[in-house]
Design a protein around this motif. Structure first.
Motif, short mmCIF file in Angstrom:
data_model
loop_
_atom_site.label_atom_id
_atom_site.label_comp_id
_atom_site.label_asym_id
_atom_site.label_seq_id
_atom_site.Cartn_x
_atom_site.Cartn_y
_atom_site.Cartn_z
N PHE A 18 34.68 45.82 51.58
CA PHE A 18 34.56 44.96 50.41
C PHE A 18 33.80 43.66 50.70
N VAL B 289 42.59 36.33 53.79
CA VAL B 289 41.60 37.04 52.97
C VAL B 289 42.10 38.44 52.60
N LYS C 118 42.83 39.52 48.81
CA LYS C 118 42.01 40.62 48.31
C LYS C 118 42.88 41.73 47.70
N TYR C 119 43.85 42.21 48.47
CA TYR C 119 44.66 43.32 47.99
C TYR C 119 45.68 42.88 46.94
N ASP D 50 43.60 42.96 43.82
CA ASP D 50 43.37 44.37 43.46
C ASP D 50 44.60 44.98 42.78
N ALA E 3 34.14 35.07 51.23
CA ALA E 3 35.11 36.15 51.05
C ALA E 3 35.60 36.22 49.61
N PHE E 4 35.92 35.07 49.01
CA PHE E 4 36.45 35.07 47.65
C PHE E 4 35.38 35.42 46.62
N ILE F 7 35.23 39.13 46.79
CA ILE F 7 36.41 39.72 46.15
C ILE F 7 36.30 39.64 44.64
#
Length: 383
Positions: free
Chosen positions: A30, A111, A115-116, A119, A258-259, A262
């Protein structure tokens, strides 16, 4: 006593090197494919050699995904290199190295959790089960699909667990709350590992390493909970004035990238998680009304898979499909054989007709969204 001190220092150094290498070389899809390219460039040929000669796996895919043979080989390589590097790092460098490693691991875990967590809330990790899953008998489902599909039916569960993961990920970003964040992260990863093992879900290695990473970060602080929460820790190498500006810049840069990665899929104006429909507007399940057809249902998966269920055995056969501009359905099987068939959709009664296997198949849409498994119900009292 000195031997004991040296032993634990070497173990900590070895663990830090392994986790740092894992963060560098285990591909997170990702974020970017640069990790996979770099890992393949450095370890690809050696991985292929070991797969063929050690595990007797020829023509095996090398993508280093969790629970794959290539990931197992990568872990073995990283364990060996970690052992070598742990003896090369001198005692005077150990403290600074471990502080930097801990800093990187904290950001990495943060992170992953955020992320998850996102999701789960947007139902992309555990999506609502597709129609072909809903029409499959309970006993015919594999354990991993059964778990994934069951969790996907509950918005409440996804929202709660997703919020906990986001909350713990945010706690990790601040010094005062970092220890509490690590405790919650360790509980989350422990539960995830138990689920992955119990339901044979193919991210066991990855979740195990995330759990070990959180334990590594808690190794010296586990018995200092109250002291950690009420008192700032002593100044460390990364807190020095000369290092602070670079530390803040790196944190903002890494987390920012990273964000953005995401969040990008969710900012797409065409993104809709609850009812993701392909360009042909075909989704769901159709009951086949042709009496001569050996099939009972045809399912249209959101990822453009057409799936037939047989009447007698309930066996399912899947094809990738697309609809051409001249009203033909293009079907491709797993052997890459492609065929075109006439396709007609009646907008009035939501029925379809198309040719397949030298016959014309007629089918009508079934409102599968009304099935009990997809209803959000909550009972306070049983009576």
């Amino acid at each position: 006593m000195e031997f004991k001190s040296i032993f634990f220092r070497k173990i900590a150094t070895f663990s830090g090197i392994f986790l740092l290498q894992f963060i560098l070389f285990f591909p997170l899809g990702f974020l970017t494919n640069l990790q996979l390219k770099a890992t393949y460039f450095i370890f690809g040929d050696f991985t292929q050699f070991l797969l063929e000669n050690l595990l007797n796996k020829k023509n095996n895919r090398i993508d280093y995904s969790s629970d794959s043979c290539s990931m197992l080989i990568l872990i073995i390589i990283l364990l060996i290199t970690s052992t070598i590097f742990s003896f090369l790092i001198k005692k005077k460098w150990t403290k600074s190295f471990l502080l930097i490693t801990e800093y990187v691991c904290v950001i990495y875990i943060s992170v992953i959790l955020i992320k998850y967590g996102v999701d789960k809330i947007f139902k992309t990790q555990f999506p609502e089960p597709e129609s072909n899953i809903l029409f499959t008998k309970f006993g015919n489902l594999d354990k991993d699909i059964l778990f994934w599909s069951t969790i996907g039916t509950s918005k409440i569960y996804n929202n709660i667990t997703g919020s906990i993961e986001i909350f713990s990920g945010i706690l990790l970003l601040f010094k005062r709350s970092q220890f509490l964040g690590l405790l919650i992260a360790m509980i989350c990863f422990s539960q995830i590992l138990i689920i992955n093992i119990s339901f044979d879900i193919s991210v066991k290695f990855f979740s195990l390493i995330l759990l070990l990473m959180s334990i590594f970060l808690l190794r010296k602080k586990g018995w200092k909970l109250f002291l950690k929460m009420i008192k700032l820790p002593k100044e460390t190498f990364l807190d020095k004035t000369s290092v602070l500006p670079y530390k803040t810049f790196l944190k903002i840069l890494i987390l920012g990238i990273a964000f953005i990665k995401i969040g990008m899929p969710y900012l797409d104006e065409n993104f809709h998680t609850d009812d993701k429909i392909n360009s042909t507007q075909l989704k769901g399940v159709y009951q086949i009304t042709s009496s001569e057809s050996p099939y009972q249902y045809v399912f249209f998966h959101k990822d453009q898979y057409l799936i037939f269920m047989e009447k007698s055995s309930e066996k399912m056969t899947a094809f990738h499909y697309d609809i051409s501009f001249d009203n033909q359905i293009i079907i491709e099987d797993y052997q890459k054989n492609i065929s075109k068939h006439l396709f007609v959709k009646n907008e009035k009664d939501a029925s379809i007709a198309f040719s397949f296997n030298h016959q014309t198949i007629y089918a009508k849409l079934i409102p599968y969204k009304e099935m009990n498994a997809l209803q959000d119900r909550f009972h306070v009292f049983v009576d």
